[in-house]
Design a protein around this motif. Structure first.
Motif, PDB file in Angstrom:
ATOM      1  N   CYS A   1      -0.129  -9.767   8.707  1.00  0.00           N
ATOM      2  CA  CYS A   1       1.040  -9.043   9.229  1.00  0.00           C
ATOM      3  C   CYS A   1       1.290  -7.795   8.388  1.00  0.00           C
ATOM      4  N   GLU A   2       2.030  -6.886   8.945  1.00  0.00           N
ATOM      5  CA  GLU A   2       2.442  -5.691   8.201  1.00  0.00           C
ATOM      6  C   GLU A   2       3.857  -5.314   8.555  1.00  0.00           C
ATOM      7  N   ARG A   3       4.455  -4.551   7.660  1.00  0.00           N
ATOM      8  CA  ARG A   3       5.770  -3.948   7.893  1.00  0.00           C
ATOM      9  C   ARG A   3       5.834  -2.656   7.100  1.00  0.00           C
ATOM     10  N   PRO A   4       6.695  -1.719   7.513  1.00  0.00           N
ATOM     11  CA  PRO A   4       6.794  -0.471   6.755  1.00  0.00           C
ATOM     12  C   PRO A   4       7.462  -0.697   5.395  1.00  0.00           C
ATOM     13  N   LEU A   5       7.004   0.038   4.410  1.00  0.00           N
ATOM     14  CA  LEU A   5       7.632   0.036   3.101  1.00  0.00           C
ATOM     15  C   LEU A   5       8.832   0.961   3.159  1.00  0.00           C
ATOM     16  N   ILE A   6       9.995   0.427   2.832  1.00  0.00           N
ATOM     17  CA  ILE A   6      11.233   1.218   2.862  1.00  0.00           C
ATOM     18  C   ILE A   6      11.736   1.356   1.436  1.00  0.00           C
ATOM     19  N   TYR A   7      11.983   2.579   1.042  1.00  0.00           N
ATOM     20  CA  TYR A   7      12.511   2.824  -0.303  1.00  0.00           C
ATOM     21  C   TYR A   7      13.973   2.481  -0.365  1.00  0.00           C
TER      22      TYR A   7
ATOM     23  N   ASP B   1       0.874  -1.172   0.000  1.00  0.00           N
ATOM     24  CA  ASP B   1       0.000   0.000   0.000  1.00  0.00           C
ATOM     25  C   ASP B   1       0.910   1.221   0.000  1.00  0.00           C
ATOM     26  N   ARG B   2       1.103   1.786  -1.180  1.00  0.00           N
ATOM     27  CA  ARG B   2       2.013   2.925  -1.290  1.00  0.00           C
ATOM     28  C   ARG B   2       1.441   4.169  -0.632  1.00  0.00           C
TER      29      ARG B   2
END
Length: 190
Positions: A184-190, A45-46
């Motif tokens: 589960c979730e995790r942060p999107l890291i560029y 989810d951007r």
């Protein structure tokens, strides 16, 4: 030096859309994606900069699901701000439609501090609220459209939240001691 950050996969055969939405699958090194529907694949989810993973290969009790997410450097999904709830609602209704008739539950990362009452119970504004695993209280007003009718109802020992497929992937409060699927979730890291 340049580094690939995202790959975009667009499919007109399996895409569905709603007004104002475009569905694409992104691939990121921080949120791996292999075949598209395994328990190790992340949906990105951007908008909220969050990657979600739906685990359906095995069921766990709520506490074990929380620990399983943590052991993979994730957390049981926290669906606020409301944009995250909307993403998961749309994602589940698009990709897990076959689960609807099977009445599956998917644990998410919110719980009440204790058992509130014994049946028959009713929601009271004076009761302790559900909180997300990040410590944030559940915003019932902002998330109202994601709750199934008359939920949460605090029946028996229902102290954790889930998404219930039979309710069209709306939220339900349930007991933490039954083995269920989880997100589960995790942060999107560029």
């Amino acid at each position: 030096m340049c580094a690939l950050q995202f790959e975009v996969y667009v499919s007109t055969q399996s895409a569905s859309s709603a007004a104002g939405w475009n569905y694409f699958r992104f691939k990121s090194a921080s949120c791996p994606w292999t075949t598209g529907m395994s328990d190790m694949d992340y949906a990105i989810d951007r908008g909220s900069m969050t990657c979600f993973r739906v685990v359906t290969s095995h069921s766990k009790q709520w506490w074990s699901a929380r620990d399983a997410c943590t052991s993979s450097d994730d957390m049981l999904a926290v669906l606020e701000p409301v944009e995250k709830a909307k993403f998961i609602y749309e994602f589940m209704n698009t990709n897990y439609v076959n689960h609807r008739k099977l009445n599956h539950f998917f644990y998410i990362g919110s719980k009440r501090p204790q058992l509130i009452c014994t049946p028959p119970c009713g929601w009271s504004s004076s009761d302790p609220d559900y909180t997300w695993l990040n410590g944030q209280p559940v915003n019932y007003t902002a998330t109202a459209s994601y709750w199934h009718a008359n939920k949460p109802d605090n029946w028996n020992a229902e102290t954790v939240l889930s998404i219930r497929s039979f309710f069209g992937f709306l939220w339900d409060n349930i007991t933490p001691d039954t083995a269920q699927y989880y997100i589960c979730e995790r942060p999107l890291i560029y």
